[in-house]
Every structure is written in C-alpha cells, then in structure tokens.
Design a protein around this motif. Structure first.
Motif, PDB file in Angstrom:
ATOM      1  N   UNK A  26       3.032 -94.687 -53.662  1.00 38.03           N
ATOM      2  CA  UNK A  26       3.306 -95.332 -54.821  1.00 38.03           C
ATOM      3  C   UNK A  26       3.219 -94.292 -56.354  1.00 38.03           C
ATOM      4  N   UNK A  27       2.503 -93.418 -56.151  1.00 34.86           N
ATOM      5  CA  UNK A  27       2.180 -92.730 -57.334  1.00 34.86           C
ATOM      6  C   UNK A  27       2.520 -91.237 -57.072  1.00 34.86           C
ATOM      7  N   UNK A  28       3.369 -90.787 -57.981  1.00 35.00           N
ATOM      8  CA  UNK A  28       3.582 -89.371 -57.909  1.00 35.00           C
ATOM      9  C   UNK A  28       2.616 -88.331 -57.983  1.00 35.00           C
ATOM     10  N   UNK A  29       2.877 -87.354 -57.464  1.00 38.58           N
ATOM     11  CA  UNK A  29       2.010 -86.221 -57.233  1.00 38.58           C
ATOM     12  C   UNK A  29       0.438 -86.585 -57.013  1.00 38.58           C
ATOM     13  N   UNK A  30       0.314 -87.401 -56.228  1.00 34.93           N
ATOM     14  CA  UNK A  30      -1.032 -87.756 -55.765  1.00 34.93           C
ATOM     15  C   UNK A  30      -0.925 -88.247 -54.294  1.00 34.93           C
ATOM     16  N   UNK A  31      -2.592 -88.220 -53.974  1.00 34.09           N
ATOM     17  CA  UNK A  31      -2.774 -88.393 -52.324  1.00 34.09           C
ATOM     18  C   UNK A  31      -4.188 -88.389 -52.528  1.00 34.09           C
ATOM     19  N   UNK A  32      -4.594 -88.774 -51.264  1.00 34.87           N
ATOM     20  CA  UNK A  32      -6.014 -88.785 -50.729  1.00 34.87           C
ATOM     21  C   UNK A  32      -6.314 -87.976 -49.585  1.00 34.87           C
ATOM     22  N   UNK A  33      -7.527 -87.538 -49.750  1.00 31.57           N
ATOM     23  CA  UNK A  33      -8.085 -86.589 -48.735  1.00 31.57           C
ATOM     24  C   UNK A  33      -9.195 -87.379 -47.973  1.00 31.57           C
ATOM     25  N   UNK A  34      -9.035 -87.462 -46.818  1.00 30.03           N
ATOM     26  CA  UNK A  34     -10.235 -88.033 -46.150  1.00 30.03           C
ATOM     27  C   UNK A  34     -11.006 -87.122 -45.310  1.00 30.03           C
ATOM     28  N   UNK A  35     -12.400 -86.881 -45.670  1.00 30.85           N
ATOM     29  CA  UNK A  35     -13.184 -85.834 -45.411  1.00 30.85           C
ATOM     30  C   UNK A  35     -14.234 -86.498 -44.614  1.00 30.85           C
ATOM     31  N   UNK A  36     -14.456 -86.079 -43.381  1.00 32.91           N
ATOM     32  CA  UNK A  36     -15.305 -86.496 -42.225  1.00 32.91           C
ATOM     33  C   UNK A  36     -16.526 -86.036 -42.433  1.00 32.91           C
ATOM     34  N   UNK A  37     -17.713 -86.743 -42.408  1.00 28.80           N
ATOM     35  CA  UNK A  37     -19.016 -86.217 -42.267  1.00 28.80           C
ATOM     36  C   UNK A  37     -19.723 -85.602 -43.448  1.00 28.80           C
ATOM     37  N   UNK A  38     -19.297 -86.093 -44.748  1.00 26.89           N
ATOM     38  CA  UNK A  38     -19.823 -85.563 -45.705  1.00 26.89           C
ATOM     39  C   UNK A  38     -20.356 -86.802 -46.460  1.00 26.89           C
ATOM     40  N   UNK A  39     -21.199 -86.606 -47.972  1.00 30.27           N
ATOM     41  CA  UNK A  39     -21.592 -87.661 -48.566  1.00 30.27           C
ATOM     42  C   UNK A  39     -21.309 -87.179 -50.005  1.00 30.27           C
ATOM     43  N   UNK A  40     -22.233 -88.270 -50.813  1.00 29.33           N
ATOM     44  CA  UNK A  40     -22.299 -87.974 -52.291  1.00 29.33           C
ATOM     45  C   UNK A  40     -22.284 -86.731 -52.995  1.00 29.33           C
ATOM     46  N   UNK A  41     -22.986 -85.929 -52.235  1.00 30.53           N
ATOM     47  CA  UNK A  41     -23.391 -84.741 -52.561  1.00 30.53           C
ATOM     48  C   UNK A  41     -22.255 -83.849 -52.822  1.00 30.53           C
ATOM     49  N   UNK A  75      -6.814 -87.599 -55.639  1.00 33.34           N
ATOM     50  CA  UNK A  75      -6.251 -86.770 -56.690  1.00 33.34           C
ATOM     51  C   UNK A  75      -5.019 -86.932 -57.122  1.00 33.34           C
ATOM     52  N   UNK A  76      -4.612 -87.051 -58.375  1.00 32.83           N
ATOM     53  CA  UNK A  76      -3.476 -87.024 -59.064  1.00 32.83           C
ATOM     54  C   UNK A  76      -3.053 -85.827 -59.802  1.00 32.83           C
ATOM     55  N   UNK A  77      -2.140 -85.067 -59.863  1.00 34.26           N
ATOM     56  CA  UNK A  77      -1.645 -83.918 -60.616  1.00 34.26           C
ATOM     57  C   UNK A  77      -0.836 -84.574 -61.630  1.00 34.26           C
ATOM     58  N   UNK A  78      -0.469 -83.281 -62.777  1.00 29.27           N
ATOM     59  CA  UNK A  78       0.570 -83.497 -63.614  1.00 29.27           C
ATOM     60  C   UNK A  78       2.009 -83.040 -62.855  1.00 29.27           C
ATOM     61  N   UNK A  79       1.965 -82.488 -61.776  1.00 26.59           N
ATOM     62  CA  UNK A  79       3.326 -82.170 -61.183  1.00 26.59           C
ATOM     63  C   UNK A  79       3.428 -80.486 -61.066  1.00 26.59           C
ATOM     64  N   UNK A  80       2.647 -79.796 -61.816  1.00 33.34           N
ATOM     65  CA  UNK A  80       2.562 -78.362 -62.006  1.00 33.34           C
ATOM     66  C   UNK A  80       1.991 -77.720 -60.706  1.00 33.34           C
ATOM     67  N   UNK A  81       1.016 -78.670 -60.028  1.00 31.23           N
ATOM     68  CA  UNK A  81       0.377 -78.213 -58.941  1.00 31.23           C
ATOM     69  C   UNK A  81       0.629 -79.373 -57.937  1.00 31.23           C
ATOM     70  N   UNK A  82       0.509 -79.296 -56.778  1.00 28.28           N
ATOM     71  CA  UNK A  82       0.261 -80.349 -55.935  1.00 28.28           C
ATOM     72  C   UNK A  82      -1.166 -80.800 -55.523  1.00 28.28           C
ATOM     73  N   UNK A  83      -1.464 -82.104 -55.218  1.00 24.63           N
ATOM     74  CA  UNK A  83      -2.666 -82.212 -54.891  1.00 24.63           C
ATOM     75  C   UNK A  83      -3.580 -81.249 -54.212  1.00 24.63           C
ATOM     76  N   UNK A  84      -2.776 -80.822 -53.138  1.00 25.51           N
ATOM     77  CA  UNK A  84      -3.569 -79.878 -52.061  1.00 25.51           C
ATOM     78  C   UNK A  84      -3.762 -78.683 -52.735  1.00 25.51           C
ATOM     79  N   UNK A  85      -2.858 -78.094 -53.755  1.00 21.74           N
ATOM     80  CA  UNK A  85      -2.960 -76.967 -54.580  1.00 21.74           C
ATOM     81  C   UNK A  85      -4.231 -77.120 -55.484  1.00 21.74           C
ATOM     82  N   UNK A  86      -4.228 -78.117 -56.150  1.00 23.36           N
ATOM     83  CA  UNK A  86      -5.495 -78.453 -56.852  1.00 23.36           C
ATOM     84  C   UNK A  86      -6.910 -78.273 -56.354  1.00 23.36           C
ATOM     85  N   UNK A  87      -6.863 -78.974 -55.127  1.00 25.50           N
ATOM     86  CA  UNK A  87      -8.207 -79.118 -54.384  1.00 25.50           C
ATOM     87  C   UNK A  87      -8.612 -77.914 -54.048  1.00 25.50           C
TER      88      UNK A  87
END
Length: 124
Positions: A26-41, A75-87
């Motif tokens: 629904x949102x351009x240049x955005x996505x979610x990373x599901x990370x297993x076995x990590x916490x607030x730190x 993560x949502x970016x301005x389009x100059x980078x993908x969310x994967x590249x930003x992370x």
C-alpha cells in the motif's frame, strides 16, 4: 512448569530464516523486516541508525507478542534507495561504530596495562 525453554528465545529453529523481507503493497518504497529471536536492544539500535540515513522517511519497530520471539522493523525510503539498501547501509554504519568503540576500549586497556596495573588484555 509451563514456561518455554530458555533457548527458544535465542536459537532460530531449523527451517526458519533469521530475517525475512515483506514489501508493503500500500505504501511506495516501504516494507517490513521480520527478524527472529531479537529484542528491544537490537530493535532500538537499528531504528535509531535508520533515522540517521538521509533517504529514510520512516523507521520503526515493534514486537508483536512477547512469546513469539520476533521483531518487525518497518522502513520507508524516499525512493533513492530501497528499504533493503537502507537497512544494509544502516547495519554497515552501525558495525563501523561498534568497531570504533571496541578499538578505543582496547586502546584504553593497553594504556592501563602499560602503566603497570589494571586488567589483563582481553583474550581476542
């Protein structure tokens, strides 16, 4: 009695990916990373590092349920980078910062040891 094994919080089960990316439909240049076995730190470190990235418009994380042992980073970016590249860039920068802190800490330990007292050098 009914408590789960402690290792379940930290050990990723076989067949489960540590990190999975889901693009936002629904949102351009955005996505979610599901990370297993990590916490607030880790969540807070990654979120704050993403806020330093100039191409990141939004970065946040949540832990859906305390017994599921996963974290979702959005993560949502301005389009100059993908969310994967930003992370990837944020994690590289974070690794560099941690390396700098480690080097400074080791230098301080060496100075203490050179002065005739203090702690022994670390084993690494």
């Amino acid at each position: 009695m009914n408590a789960p094994d402690r290792q379940e919080k930290f050990v990723v089960p076989e067949g489960v990916k540590k990190v999975a990316f889901q693009p936002d439909t629904k949102v351009a240049n955005a996505g979610s990373f599901v990370i297993q076995r990590e916490d607030h730190t880790v969540g807070n470190l990654v979120r704050m590092q993403l806020h330093r990235e100039k191409n990141v418009v939004f970065a946040g994380y949540r832990i859906p349920h305390p017994l599921e042992y996963q974290m979702v980073v959005k993560v949502q970016t301005n389009g100059k980078k993908t969310p994967i590249q930003a992370v990837q860039s944020a994690l590289q920068d974070l690794g560099d910062e941690v390396g700098d802190i480690r080097n400074k800490f080791q230098q301080q330990l060496e100075q203490m040891n050179g002065g005739g007292g203090g702690m022994p050098p670390p084993p690494y």
